[in-house]
Structures are given as C-alpha cells and as structure tokens.
Design an enzyme around this catalytic site. Structure first.
Site, PDB file in Angstrom:
ATOM      1  CB  SER A 415      36.354  60.745  14.180  1.00  0.00           C
ATOM      2  OG  SER A 415      35.243  60.295  14.926  1.00  0.00           O
ATOM      3  CB  CYS A 587      30.724  61.337  11.343  1.00  0.00           C
ATOM      4  SG  CYS A 587      31.853  61.615  12.724  1.00  0.00           S
ATOM      5  CG  ASP A 632      32.799  57.874  14.103  1.00  0.00           C
ATOM      6  OD1 ASP A 632      32.607  57.762  15.326  1.00  0.00           O
ATOM      7  OD2 ASP A 632      33.869  58.314  13.627  1.00  0.00           O
ATOM      8  CD1 TRP A 634      29.689  63.326  19.964  1.00  0.00           C
ATOM      9  CD2 TRP A 634      30.812  62.297  18.313  1.00  0.00           C
ATOM     10  NE1 TRP A 634      30.105  64.289  19.067  1.00  0.00           N
ATOM     11  CE2 TRP A 634      30.791  63.693  18.049  1.00  0.00           C
ATOM     12  CE3 TRP A 634      31.471  61.456  17.422  1.00  0.00           C
ATOM     13  CZ2 TRP A 634      31.393  64.242  16.926  1.00  0.00           C
ATOM     14  CZ3 TRP A 634      32.067  62.017  16.305  1.00  0.00           C
ATOM     15  CH2 TRP A 634      32.031  63.394  16.061  1.00  0.00           C
TER      16      TRP A 634
END
Length: 635
Positions: A415, A587, A632, A634
């Site tokens: 990012s 995020c 966002d 992961w």
C-alpha cells in the site's frame, strides 16, 4: 461484446511470445491442434495459472488433449461455439482478488458475463474451481459467480464447483477436488483413464554454447534489454526501475525491522492516487541460489532455453529464455515457498532411495496419510525446495526439470504511503522485514522485505533501483472533502493513511473545507515501534488530524488494541458514521484485526444505535455497498 486485443508484440512477456498475428479465436486454435479441453484461468499471483497447467497436463492421461488459456487473450464470446468440438469441456480456474473482485486478467471476461444476458451457452460443458481465502468477506466470489452465471446462460455443469481456501490448505483442496473431478469427466464422456501415471515433460532443454550475450535475458520481466532502455508505459509486463532515494529504519527499538523507503518516479510518466498499491519485483537471496547450485552440482552460469514441446502453445518458455540457471533461480523462479504436491510427484522419480520415492508420491496423493505427511513435513515445517533436497540426500533431480516445475517468482504489492498531491515524483513504502525460525531450526527470510531492506540508497557508488509498477485500487478518500474519515491501521497498516493524511493536509492548504480526520493506530510499545510518531503528532498539532488514537498493546498488563479504543469512543464514532456520513477505512491484518474491528463496529451500532446484531451486521454491509466501509487487508 468484449473483444480482447492483445498487446503490441514487443510488450508481451518473452515467456509467452508468439507471432504477431495473434489468434484470438480459441475455437480455431483447438480445432487446428486437435484439443478438446480448454482450461481458462483468472490469476493474480500465478496459482490459478499453475492449477490450470496441471489440469491441462492431466487431460493427456485420459487420452484427451488440453490447452491452457488466458481469457484476456481470447474472444470469450466464442464459448457458445465450443459444442462444435466433440467431447469438449471448458474448465475455469478462477481466483478472487481484493474485495470479491476478478483478477486483472479476468476483468474483461467478468464484464462480458455481466453484460450479455441473451447469450446462449447451451452447448457448453463446464466446471469451475475457485481459489479464495476464508479470512476475506467475499470468499471465492469470482468462482461462485462464474459457476452460477454459466448455468444461467444455459451451459451444462459437468462437475460441482470446487473451492480452495488459501487460509487453510489450498493445495489439498485442489488435489481432493481434482481426484473426484477426473472420474466424473471420464464417466460423462465415456472414456477410460490410460493409467499412465508417469511424468510428462512439458519443455525440452537446449544448452547454448556460443550465443551472443546480448540475446540473453538477465532478469528483465518483458522485453529483452528493457531494463537498459526504459520505454513507457510502465506496467506488469514492463516495470520501471525506480531509484531508491530513502531507506530508513522506522522503529527505535525491539527485535523487528520496520522500514520506510522512497522510490523516485521522476520522468516515468507514472501517476498514482493515495490508496493505490505499488508492485515490486524482488530477487531471491544469492546465498540460497548458490546453495541450490552446489547441492545439485550445477554450473549456474550455463546459458539455456527451455522450449515448449507443444509447438502450438502460446507459452513458448516457462520464463524468459535464453537465460542462465543463475538468472532463472534469482529472478524468475520461486525457490522459497514450500513446493506444491505436483512438484514432489514429478521429482519423485529422481530419488535413488525407494523409501524417499514412496514418501514423495504419497505426499502428492489424496490419501489421509499422504495429506498429513505433506502438511507436517512440508507445510508445517516450512521446508522450501533447498531444505527438501538437504533433508533427502537421495533426491538429486536434474536442474532443468526442477526449473520447469517451480512456479514463477511473483511481484509483491505494498500500500503506497504517500499522496501524489504532495509527492508527485515519489512513492513511499512502509513494510516490516519478515524473518522467522522454522521447526527444523532453519531461518526463513521473506524474499521481498529482505531484498528491500538491502536496497541502500547508494551501493558502491551506484544507485539502487527497484523494478515497479502501479496497481490501481478502490481504496479512495471520499469525493467530498467535507466527509469525515475514520482510519483504522495498526502496524504497517498505517501505510495508506500516511498518504490520506498528507492529502487532507494538502486540501486544507488549498483552502478547501475538510471534514474530521480521525486515526486509530496501534503498535506494541510506545518507545519501540510507534512508527511515524513525529509526523502523526505534528499532523494533530496543525489540525489536519482532528483526533489521533494510539493503542500500545504491550505497555500494560492487559492487551489494548485499536478495536478497544473504537469501542471506548463509541458515541463519537457513531455520530461520525450515522449523522455525519463518515467513510471508514481499515488496513492491515485480515485474519484477526479486520474481523475484530468489524465486530467493534457491530457493537457500537448495537450499544449506541440501539440495533440488534442482525440489524448491525446489515447496517455495516450497506456501508460497504455504498463504498463507505473500505478495506485494504492482507493475510
């Protein structure tokens, strides 16, 4: 109809180069080459493509002929014509990316499926295997959609949708599905398995003894010499070599290494927005490559090509050729992930000890015992190919077959931690170096983060460069600057919010009215890993950040995380969301943090908004649909 044009010849990956008159008709190609099975893949990181290759190879064992196809390269409107080929079947290996989105190469196909309601696919036999990850909200959305949509358009599903979960054991899910899929195909078409379980080579080795070194790939991703003569536009097939202008350690203490890098994109014509991702192409650790060369007794600097035995294939080589083994193992092949079972299966024949052979074949089988062995000996022990060779002294495969089987080394996404309004010629990255000890006592190092850590600004008088391109994302600040934003980003999850904060500051300087800007950040210890502390406190002082909330998880006897601070400020949070139309951004880690934060929002809606849990869940879902709750994340 979504006609798919291929890229100009010089921009195609050399590994997939074909004559300029590219055939966009897969039907004509199948007829010409006598194929009856076509395997399409939607792949972002290469796994779906790998699975597609394995299924296409399987077809041979059943006296059928398969070809692998990238939907971006063919005219998908031809699916209705597949019935012109007898015993034909289309297999779709579809990965889901981001928030339930198609992969980049399947975007056009997805649009085509959505737009063509009157398409008649009644002659089409199909099956779908989806690749997803259960930690994400929209688990396997793309696989499910393709499976359902093809049926709606009249196609015949000849085997149930398979779903692989990358949070569990994707490889095992695929092997189990495939094990049941082929017998169903045989039954449907009335064919028998040829019982040929032997290994089938896909490429043949050619050693070049007197080749002009200007014709040899040295790590370029696409065009030969593209790293020497750089030509825009830059993308995944043609990355830009960005000089590193800053590389500093962010944390003051502790045993981890958090880092901030700045890449210079001056003169590249590359544009980005806050919230986008930067993709970088790392290289493997040279010590690992040298050890592989030693253990296999190979001269790594021999120039070779691996040429596809199927002359009609679009994929002429598994990676750019001609090149050296050293370049292939450094730039093009993934040598650090635990190998998938098909690699073990194909390499088994080279083990001189029958016991080793048996174990390798067992690990690739779908027997409970074999699956358990693969799980414990390969996955849980985090054994990469080198560790397997070290711990199986009887296994010494030819290096060219190993290179044929290993997956491609993939680009890594980060990012972007800057705003192009403030830094138009610079892209900032914030990352933590991955390094851990495995159960066998080895130290495994993350490929990209260790490579980035060693990208010093000047290395022996040369500038360090990073091959990169931009991947657009949906993670965007509100169109109206007056909308408040709530940003939740512990650890390196702070990255896109550094860009958001810079951008809100810039908007203020432009004299725009800017809504409340609230950040929830978290780290372990205030005096160790409170990264960007000066910048964040500065932004709060000058009023760009209206509220800075920081959770230090280990500075007291009970853990305090970002979700605890959200719940603590529930009245304010609810007012921002429910009354002031705030946009929420999350995020970082998908597995725990994103879920816990989402639950905290449910609890706030219940406690302050007076909702039931069902209503709260529905409320947050609506925020997502409206683009007011973005993630966002992961895993």
């Amino acid at each position: 109809m979504g006609c798919v044009f291929s890229l100009p010849e010089d921009r195609r990956d050399a590994a997939e180069r074909t004559p300029t008159t590219r055939e966009t008709s897969f039907i004509e190609k199948m007829k010409k080459t006598g194929k009856n099975i076509i395997v399409f893949y939607g792949s972002q990181t290469g796994t779906a493509e790998e699975f597609a290759n394995r299924l296409s190879k399987d077809a041979q064992r059943y006296g059928m002929k398969g070809m692998v196809a990238d939907p971006e390269e063919y005219s998908m409107g031809e699916l209705s014509r597949l019935s012109e080929i007898t015993n034909s079947l289309a297999i779709f290996c579809m990965a889901t990316y981001g928030e339930g989105d198609p992969t980049d190469n399947a975007q056009d196909f997805y649009d085509w499926l959505q737009e063509n309601d009157d398409e008649d696919l009644s002659g089409l036999n199909y099956t779908v295997f989806g690749l997803g990850n259960k930690t994400y909200e929209h688990y396997n959305a793309m696989g499910k959609y393709v499976d359902k949509r093809l049926e709606q358009l009249g196609a015949t599903r000849i085997f149930d949708l398979g779903m692989g979960d990358d949070d569990g054991n994707l490889e095992e899910d695929f092997v189990s599905w495939r094990e049941q899929f082929w017998p169903a195909v045989c039954e449907h078409f009335g064919v028998e398995a040829s019982g040929d379980e032997s290994s089938i080579r896909q490429y043949e080795l050619k050693e070049h003894t007197d080749i002009n070194m200007n014709k040899v790939y040295t790590g370029e991703i696409g065009r030969l010499k593209s790293f020497e003569v750089q030509k825009p536009p830059f993308d995944s097939k043609n990355p830009f070599l960005a000089p590193v202008t800053v590389n500093r350690k962010l944390n003051k203490a502790g045993d981890r290494h958090l880092m901030h890098l700045e890449l210079d994109i001056t003169g590249s014509k590359i544009r980005y927005e806050s919230g986008d991702h930067v993709a970088v192409f790392p290289t493997n650790d040279s010590a690992l490559v040298n050890k592989l060369g030693q253990i296999l007794g190979v001269d790594l600097d021999v120039v070779i090509s691996l040429n596809n035995l199927d002359e009609e294939s679009n994929k002429k080589h598994p990676f750019p050729c001609p090149t050296t083994y050293r370049t292939a193992l450094t730039h093009y092949l993934d040598i650090t992930h635990p190998p998938r079972t098909n690699v073990l299966y194909e390499l088994a024949q080279y083990a001189s000890d029958p016991k080793d052979q048996e174990n390798m074949r067992k690990m690739a089988s779908s027997s409970p015992e074999g699956k358990a062995l693969y799980q414990s000996w390969v996955l849980d022990a985090s054994r990469n190919i080198l560790a397997i060779l070290e711990d199986m002294p009887s296994l010494r495969p030819p290096v060219d077959h190993l290179c044929e089987l290993l997956p491609r080394l993939q680009a890594r996404y980060y990012s972007i931690a800057s705003s192009s309004k403030v830094h138009p010629n610079s892209i900032h990255i914030c990352a933590v170096v991955v390094e851990y000890e495995t159960k066998t006592g080895r130290t495994n190092k993350g490929v990209a983060t260790n490579w980035l850590k060693n990208k010093l600004v000047t290395d022996n008088g040369h500038k360090s460069t990073v091959p990169m391109y931009i991947r657009k994302s949906q993670f965007r600040l509100p169109f109206k600057s007056t909308n408040p934003v709530i940003m939740v980003g512990p650890g390196t999850g702070i990255a896109p919010f550094m860009g958001f904060i810079q951008e809100r500051g810039w908007l203020k300087q432009q004299g725009k009215e800017v809504g409340e800007t609230v950040l929830y950040f978290g780290c372990r210890h205030k005096n160790e890993d409170y990264i960007y502390q000066e910048e964040l406190e500065g932004s709060e002082k000058n009023g760009v950040l209206t509220k800075l909330n920081v959770a230090f998880s280990r500075d007291q006897d009970h853990k305090v995380y970002v979700q605890h601070l959200l719940t603590k400020n529930k009245e304010h949070v609810w007012k921002l969301i429910h009354t002031d139309n705030a946009h929420i951004y999350i995020c970082g880690d998908a597995r725990n943090m994103a879920k816990d934060v989402q639950t905290a929002f449910y609890e706030i809606a219940e406690q302050v908004g007076g909702m039931t849990r069902t209503q709260a869940v529905d409320y947050v879902k609506k925020l997502m649909t409206k683009g007011r709750y973005s993630q966002d994340v992961w895993s």
